[in-house]
Design an enzyme around this catalytic site. Structure first.
Site, PDB file in Angstrom:
ATOM      1  N   ASP A  69     -22.785 -26.156  37.439  1.00  0.00           N
ATOM      2  CA  ASP A  69     -22.059 -25.730  36.247  1.00  0.00           C
ATOM      3  C   ASP A  69     -22.665 -26.339  34.986  1.00  0.00           C
ATOM      4  O   ASP A  69     -23.517 -27.233  35.061  1.00  0.00           O
ATOM      5  CB  ASP A  69     -20.569 -26.084  36.359  1.00  0.00           C
ATOM      6  CG  ASP A  69     -20.324 -27.523  36.818  1.00  0.00           C
ATOM      7  OD1 ASP A  69     -21.266 -28.339  36.775  1.00  0.00           O
ATOM      8  OD2 ASP A  69     -19.190 -27.837  37.204  1.00  0.00           O
ATOM      9  N   ASN A 137      -7.806 -32.612  39.805  1.00  0.00           N
ATOM     10  CA  ASN A 137      -6.846 -31.521  40.020  1.00  0.00           C
ATOM     11  C   ASN A 137      -7.286 -30.579  41.151  1.00  0.00           C
ATOM     12  O   ASN A 137      -6.723 -29.515  41.338  1.00  0.00           O
ATOM     13  CB  ASN A 137      -6.618 -30.735  38.720  1.00  0.00           C
ATOM     14  CG  ASN A 137      -7.881 -30.025  38.227  1.00  0.00           C
ATOM     15  OD1 ASN A 137      -8.921 -30.051  38.889  1.00  0.00           O
ATOM     16  ND2 ASN A 137      -7.785 -29.386  37.078  1.00  0.00           N
ATOM     17  N   HIS A 139     -10.330 -29.186  41.433  1.00  0.00           N
ATOM     18  CA  HIS A 139     -11.365 -28.193  41.114  1.00  0.00           C
ATOM     19  C   HIS A 139     -12.692 -28.536  41.778  1.00  0.00           C
ATOM     20  O   HIS A 139     -12.976 -29.680  42.111  1.00  0.00           O
ATOM     21  CB  HIS A 139     -11.501 -27.948  39.600  1.00  0.00           C
ATOM     22  CG  HIS A 139     -12.174 -29.039  38.823  1.00  0.00           C
ATOM     23  ND1 HIS A 139     -11.832 -29.331  37.525  1.00  0.00           N
ATOM     24  CD2 HIS A 139     -13.185 -29.886  39.128  1.00  0.00           C
ATOM     25  CE1 HIS A 139     -12.611 -30.305  37.084  1.00  0.00           C
ATOM     26  NE2 HIS A 139     -13.424 -30.660  38.032  1.00  0.00           N
ATOM     27  N   GLU A 144     -11.251 -23.940  38.338  1.00  0.00           N
ATOM     28  CA  GLU A 144      -9.989 -24.632  38.079  1.00  0.00           C
ATOM     29  C   GLU A 144      -8.850 -24.010  38.887  1.00  0.00           C
ATOM     30  O   GLU A 144      -8.896 -22.820  39.205  1.00  0.00           O
ATOM     31  CB  GLU A 144      -9.654 -24.511  36.583  1.00  0.00           C
ATOM     32  CG  GLU A 144     -10.659 -25.180  35.651  1.00  0.00           C
ATOM     33  CD  GLU A 144     -10.414 -26.669  35.484  1.00  0.00           C
ATOM     34  OE1 GLU A 144     -10.029 -27.334  36.459  1.00  0.00           O
ATOM     35  OE2 GLU A 144     -10.622 -27.170  34.359  1.00  0.00           O
TER      36      GLU A 144
HETATM   37  C1  GLP Z   1     -16.394 -32.285  36.648  1.00  0.00           C
HETATM   38  C2  GLP Z   1     -17.522 -31.367  37.188  1.00  0.00           C
HETATM   39  C3  GLP Z   1     -17.480 -31.280  38.676  1.00  0.00           C
HETATM   40  C4  GLP Z   1     -17.255 -32.665  39.220  1.00  0.00           C
HETATM   41  C5  GLP Z   1     -15.832 -33.085  38.916  1.00  0.00           C
HETATM   42  C6  GLP Z   1     -15.501 -34.504  39.322  1.00  0.00           C
HETATM   43  O1  GLP Z   1     -15.595 -31.686  35.703  1.00  0.00           O
HETATM   44  N1  GLP Z   1     -17.561 -30.053  36.644  1.00  0.00           N
HETATM   45  O2  GLP Z   1     -18.676 -30.700  39.157  1.00  0.00           O
HETATM   46  O3  GLP Z   1     -17.455 -32.690  40.600  1.00  0.00           O
HETATM   47  O4  GLP Z   1     -15.490 -32.820  37.590  1.00  0.00           O
HETATM   48  O5  GLP Z   1     -16.002 -35.432  38.419  1.00  0.00           O
HETATM   49  P1  GLP Z   1     -16.092 -36.976  38.723  1.00  0.00           P
HETATM   50  O6  GLP Z   1     -17.147 -37.139  39.748  1.00  0.00           O
HETATM   51  O7  GLP Z   1     -16.490 -37.596  37.406  1.00  0.00           O
HETATM   52  O8  GLP Z   1     -14.767 -37.414  39.196  1.00  0.00           O
END
Ligand code: GLP
Length: 248
Positions: A69, A137, A139, A144
């Site tokens: 992404d 959450n 995702h 989302e």
């Molecule tokens: C972000 C990214 C995801 C990631 C997730 C968790 O928003 N778009 O690809 O896996 O949230 O992030 P973190 O590893 O900082 O908890």
């Protein structure tokens, strides 16, 4: 096969094991296509892979990468962008050819056309190993929680809680806390992600414990996108002690 869960003691061990996973993929199949994630979670993995490259000569010369992404409406050199994250934390320190390191564009003239284009490229190339994190959450990428999920790469509006956690992430990875976090992003769809041959989902820290527990116990539902991983035939969920539910 299906979904297997591995629990390790701490973040260091999780990063080491994840790096061994990626390393064996790249060694067994040098032309591997890796699907890559951003966020705090895989930072240790990237650090270990960079060490393996420097110390043991692990090469990514033939590897292809597709990131999950990217934010929309920022320039690539903005610290907010995932382009900047990937080059700062990983691509810039290994020998992957620049043309093999794909990240969805952050400033395309037509975001929907760019999404269609990215989808076609990813699906045509085919991902061998997809690395994932999980949002607090539930995702995956930027898919989302919603009444409906999208199958293919698409443009998405971010939830308020995601914008907030991205702000925190940036304060830690780029310094400062005054970033304008874009409200829209381009993300692979759940169908795109599920087409990968193998999936490695990483989660660490107490902040992920409750969502990991829900992901493992709830039926597949669009309000917890990570539950869709249960339909895949080869998913490894790698957790550290803090992120693992008590019953594990
Ligand atoms: C972000 C990214 C995801 C990631 C997730 C968790 O928003 N778009 O690809 O896996 O949230 O992030 P973190 O590893 O900082 O908890």
């Amino acid at each position: 096969m299906g979904l297997r869960v591995i629990k390790v003691g701490n973040y260091q061990e999780l990063s080491d094991m994840a790096a061994q996973f990626v390393k064996s993929q790249v060694l067994l199949q040098p032309r591997s296509v890796l699907g890559l994630a951003t966020g705090m979670t895989p930072l240790g993995l990237y650090q270990r892979l960079v060490e393996m490259h420097r110390q043991d000569g692990l090469s990514f010369r033939e590897t292809v990468a597709y990131n999950l992404d990217e934010f929309l409406g920022v320039s690539p050199d903005n610290p907010v962008s995932y382009y900047n994250y990937m080059w700062t934390n990983f691509f810039g320190h290994i020998d992957i050819p620049e043309e093999n390191a794909h990240i969805p564009p952050c400033n395309p003239a037509d975001a929907h056309a760019a999404a269609r284009d990215y989808e076609q490229q990813v699906v045509q190339t085919g991902v061998n190993l997809q690395v994932l994190g999980i949002g607090a959450n539930g995702h995956i990428g930027f898919n989302e929680p919603a009444d409906q999920l999208m199958e293919e790469t698409h443009v998405t509006d971010l939830k308020e809680e995601t914008i907030e956690s991205n702000r925190k992430l940036l304060a830690q990875t780029a310094g400062g806390d005054n970033y304008h976090i874009p409200q829209r992003a381009l993300t692979m769809g759940m169908g795109t992600i599920l087409k990968a041959d193998r999936i490695l989902l990483l989660a660490n820290g107490a902040g992920k414990k409750s969502i990991v527990g829900r992901m493992l116990t709830e039926n597949i539902n669009t309000h917890l996108p990570a539950t869709f991983l249960k339909v895949h035939r080869d998913v490894t969920v790698l957790l550290d002690e803090e992120a693992a539910p008590d019953w594990l």
